[in-house]
Motif scaffolding. Structure first.
Motif, PDB file in Angstrom:
ATOM      1  N   THR A   1       0.794  -1.234   0.000  1.00  0.00           N
ATOM      2  CA  THR A   1       0.000   0.000   0.000  1.00  0.00           C
ATOM      3  C   THR A   1       0.820   1.274   0.000  1.00  0.00           C
ATOM      4  O   THR A   1       0.256   2.362  -0.171  1.00  0.00           O
ATOM      5  N   GLY A   2       2.120   1.187   0.218  1.00  0.00           N
ATOM      6  CA  GLY A   2       2.948   2.383   0.259  1.00  0.00           C
ATOM      7  C   GLY A   2       3.223   2.823   1.684  1.00  0.00           C
ATOM      8  O   GLY A   2       4.252   2.465   2.266  1.00  0.00           O
ATOM      9  N   LEU A   3       2.298   3.569   2.280  1.00  0.00           N
ATOM     10  CA  LEU A   3       2.471   4.044   3.652  1.00  0.00           C
ATOM     11  C   LEU A   3       1.580   3.304   4.648  1.00  0.00           C
ATOM     12  O   LEU A   3       1.498   3.696   5.806  1.00  0.00           O
ATOM     13  N   GLY A   4       0.935   2.253   4.176  1.00  0.00           N
ATOM     14  CA  GLY A   4       0.070   1.480   5.057  1.00  0.00           C
ATOM     15  C   GLY A   4      -1.400   1.681   4.726  1.00  0.00           C
ATOM     16  O   GLY A   4      -1.785   2.587   3.978  1.00  0.00           O
ATOM     17  N   VAL A   5      -2.247   0.830   5.297  1.00  0.00           N
ATOM     18  CA  VAL A   5      -3.683   0.912   5.022  1.00  0.00           C
ATOM     19  C   VAL A   5      -4.307   2.054   5.821  1.00  0.00           C
ATOM     20  O   VAL A   5      -3.831   2.441   6.886  1.00  0.00           O
ATOM     21  N   ASP A   6      -5.389   2.581   5.300  1.00  0.00           N
ATOM     22  CA  ASP A   6      -6.099   3.650   6.007  1.00  0.00           C
ATOM     23  C   ASP A   6      -6.777   3.126   7.277  1.00  0.00           C
ATOM     24  O   ASP A   6      -6.815   3.822   8.297  1.00  0.00           O
ATOM     25  N   TYR A   7      -7.276   1.892   7.182  1.00  0.00           N
ATOM     26  CA  TYR A   7      -7.988   1.301   8.323  1.00  0.00           C
ATOM     27  C   TYR A   7      -7.583  -0.171   8.484  1.00  0.00           C
ATOM     28  O   TYR A   7      -7.555  -0.911   7.495  1.00  0.00           O
ATOM     29  N   ALA A   8      -7.267  -0.552   9.703  1.00  0.00           N
ATOM     30  CA  ALA A   8      -6.965  -1.956  10.000  1.00  0.00           C
ATOM     31  C   ALA A   8      -7.881  -2.409  11.128  1.00  0.00           C
ATOM     32  O   ALA A   8      -8.168  -1.657  12.066  1.00  0.00           O
ATOM     33  N   PHE A   9      -8.327  -3.656  11.024  1.00  0.00           N
ATOM     34  CA  PHE A   9      -9.245  -4.218  12.012  1.00  0.00           C
ATOM     35  C   PHE A   9      -8.680  -5.534  12.536  1.00  0.00           C
ATOM     36  O   PHE A   9      -8.415  -6.454  11.750  1.00  0.00           O
ATOM     37  N   GLU A  10      -8.479  -5.627  13.834  1.00  0.00           N
ATOM     38  CA  GLU A  10      -8.040  -6.880  14.444  1.00  0.00           C
ATOM     39  C   GLU A  10      -9.276  -7.570  14.975  1.00  0.00           C
ATOM     40  O   GLU A  10      -9.956  -7.070  15.870  1.00  0.00           O
ATOM     41  N   VAL A  11      -9.593  -8.752  14.419  1.00  0.00           N
ATOM     42  CA  VAL A  11     -10.855  -9.425  14.730  1.00  0.00           C
ATOM     43  C   VAL A  11     -10.581 -10.836  15.261  1.00  0.00           C
ATOM     44  O   VAL A  11     -11.376 -11.754  15.045  1.00  0.00           O
ATOM     45  N   ILE A  12      -9.445 -11.004  15.925  1.00  0.00           N
ATOM     46  CA  ILE A  12      -9.057 -12.324  16.425  1.00  0.00           C
ATOM     47  C   ILE A  12      -9.022 -12.345  17.943  1.00  0.00           C
ATOM     48  O   ILE A  12      -9.531 -13.280  18.579  1.00  0.00           O
ATOM     49  N   GLY A  13      -8.446 -11.305  18.532  1.00  0.00           N
ATOM     50  CA  GLY A  13      -8.311 -11.270  19.980  1.00  0.00           C
ATOM     51  C   GLY A  13      -6.959 -11.775  20.444  1.00  0.00           C
ATOM     52  O   GLY A  13      -6.850 -12.461  21.450  1.00  0.00           O
ATOM     53  N   ARG A  14      -5.909 -11.415  19.696  1.00  0.00           N
ATOM     54  CA  ARG A  14      -4.533 -11.755  20.076  1.00  0.00           C
ATOM     55  C   ARG A  14      -3.706 -10.487  20.073  1.00  0.00           C
ATOM     56  O   ARG A  14      -3.702  -9.743  19.086  1.00  0.00           O
ATOM     57  N   VAL A  15      -3.010 -10.239  21.172  1.00  0.00           N
ATOM     58  CA  VAL A  15      -2.289  -8.971  21.281  1.00  0.00           C
ATOM     59  C   VAL A  15      -1.156  -8.851  20.266  1.00  0.00           C
ATOM     60  O   VAL A  15      -0.824  -7.741  19.832  1.00  0.00           O
ATOM     61  N   ASP A  16      -0.548  -9.969  19.853  1.00  0.00           N
ATOM     62  CA  ASP A  16       0.501  -9.864  18.839  1.00  0.00           C
ATOM     63  C   ASP A  16      -0.074  -9.434  17.496  1.00  0.00           C
ATOM     64  O   ASP A  16       0.550  -8.666  16.749  1.00  0.00           O
ATOM     65  N   ILE A  17      -1.293  -9.896  17.198  1.00  0.00           N
ATOM     66  CA  ILE A  17      -1.939  -9.488  15.952  1.00  0.00           C
ATOM     67  C   ILE A  17      -2.425  -8.046  16.058  1.00  0.00           C
ATOM     68  O   ILE A  17      -2.406  -7.296  15.070  1.00  0.00           O
ATOM     69  N   GLU A  18      -2.852  -7.629  17.238  1.00  0.00           N
ATOM     70  CA  GLU A  18      -3.236  -6.234  17.432  1.00  0.00           C
ATOM     71  C   GLU A  18      -2.059  -5.307  17.135  1.00  0.00           C
ATOM     72  O   GLU A  18      -2.211  -4.282  16.459  1.00  0.00           O
ATOM     73  N   ALA A  19      -0.871  -5.686  17.639  1.00  0.00           N
ATOM     74  CA  ALA A  19       0.323  -4.886  17.385  1.00  0.00           C
ATOM     75  C   ALA A  19       0.649  -4.846  15.894  1.00  0.00           C
ATOM     76  O   ALA A  19       1.025  -3.799  15.351  1.00  0.00           O
ATOM     77  N   ALA A  20       0.487  -5.983  15.211  1.00  0.00           N
ATOM     78  CA  ALA A  20       0.757  -6.038  13.775  1.00  0.00           C
ATOM     79  C   ALA A  20      -0.244  -5.195  12.992  1.00  0.00           C
ATOM     80  O   ALA A  20       0.105  -4.523  12.010  1.00  0.00           O
TER      81      ALA A  20
END
Length: 370
Positions: free
Chosen positions: A261-280
């Motif tokens: 995407t270049g500079l990253g996505v405009d919106y990211a959604f963490e829908v798993i419930g894992r803090v490592d994925i939240e950080a990612a």
């Protein structure tokens, strides 16, 4: 109805202790008390939160308990003081109540009713600290005041939404949590804009509902992220423009998304419930204005470790409770929109099982086939 004021005997799925599959038992369901409603549950779905009950992830929860919080049914009887619904009305029980009186309910900025289980220790009984369920002479605990894994349940009148009597209950039961949570995370919490880019981490029912919300909001690039590639076809059907698996890359998935995407996505959604994925998910957001929405609920006691430097350039990290909806107000309209074919939530239903096979439903959930 003829059963009004009487104890009803029916089937319920009881989790007797942590780690044991629900057992179908005959339970006695007491009549509703002041400001309570007894409901005949017609359909219910299984959410990851119910699996967390099974696994003992909620430290304050007491057992035995009847779980379930995505259901729909018909009012059987009402207790004194109930004016919002009457016997025969179709309803959806609310896992987050809307009392209409507390500071959060009165504010347009919040939907975390102060009577909810989010704002106080998990309440395993009705508001008066007693149970309406018994089995084999033993008190059975409630879950989130609604316990939809029972053919009949009793709920407070702050925990109910009246819906159209034409609504198909076996379809709209998903609106009690899963669909509303994901769709609202995109529409209400993130406020996704037309032409924007989005990444959804986790493509279960809630993640797919996020995709539907992003598409409805006009996002031009919707990237689904999951290690289970079997979910990619449904994700694309519902609006994902691309799907990727972290296992296909040697570098961290946030770096992959940055490159895409270049500079990253405009919106990211963490829908798993894992803090490592939240950080990612946060790390994958646009450097200057990206918004990361935490939708999944991690285990109690989890701690999210991020560098505050990530936020200094303008990134935002926000949370989503049941999609930001005031449920009693929102669900009737969402159900009406469904009936007007404004979104296809039927696509979220993967299996239909008789109540007696609820254990098989949990197995499907954990296999990734739900």
């Amino acid at each position: 109805m003829a059963t009004a004021g009487k104890v009803i005997k029916c089937k319920a799925a009881i989790i007797w202790e942590v780690g044991k599959m629900p057992s179908i038992e005959e339970v006695e369901v007491a009549p509703p008390k002041n400001h309570e409603i007894r409901i005949k549950i017609v359909a219910t779905s299984i959410c990851r939160t119910d699996d967390n009950v099974l696994k003992g992830i909620f430290p304050d929860l007491e057992y035995p308990v009847i779980a379930g919080h995505e259901g729909a049914g018909i009012v059987e009887s009402v207790g004194p003081g109930v004016t919002y619904v009457k016997p025969g009305d179709k309803v959806i029980p609310l896992c987050v109540p809307q009392c209409g009186e507390c500071a959060c309910c009165l504010s347009p900025k919040a939907n975390c009713c102060l009577k909810s289980h989010i704002c106080k220790p998990l309440q395993n009984l009705m508001p008066d600290k007693t149970s309406r369920f018994t089995c084999r002479g033993k008190q059975i605990h409630h879950f989130l005041w609604i316990s939809t894994f029972s053919e009949y349940t009793v709920v407070p009148d702050v925990s109910i939404a009246k819906i159209s009597n034409d609504a198909p209950l076996d379809k709209v039961c998903l609106f009690g949590c899963g669909f509303s949570t994901g769709y609202g995370a995109a529409i209400n919490n993130a406020k996704v804009e037309p032409g924007s880019s989005c990444a959804i981490f986790g493509l279960g029912g809630v993640g797919l509902s996020v995709i539907m919300g992003c598409k409805a909001a006009g996002a031009s690039r919707i990237i689904g992220v999951d290690i289970n590639k079997d979910k990619f076809t449904k994700a694309r059907e519902l609006g994902a423009t691309e799907c990727i698996s972290p296992e296909d890359f040697e570098k961290p998935i946030n770096e992959v998304l940055m490159e895409m995407t270049g500079l990253g996505v405009d919106y990211a959604f963490e829908v798993i419930g894992r803090v490592d994925i939240e950080a990612a998910a946060l790390a994958s957001c646009h450097l200057g204005h990206g918004v990361c929405v935490l939708v999944g609920a991690p285990p109690a006691g989890s701690q999210l470790c991020i560098s505050p430097l990530q936020l200094l350039t303008g990134k935002k990290l926000i949370g989503s409770l049941i999609g930001g909806w005031k449920l009693k107000d929102a669900l009737p309209k969402l159900v009406s929109d469904y009936m007007a074919n404004k979104f296809n939530t039927d696509a979220l239903i993967t299996h239909v099982l008789p109540f007696e096979k609820i254990g098989e439903g949990f197995e499907l959930l954990n296999s990734g086939k739900r």
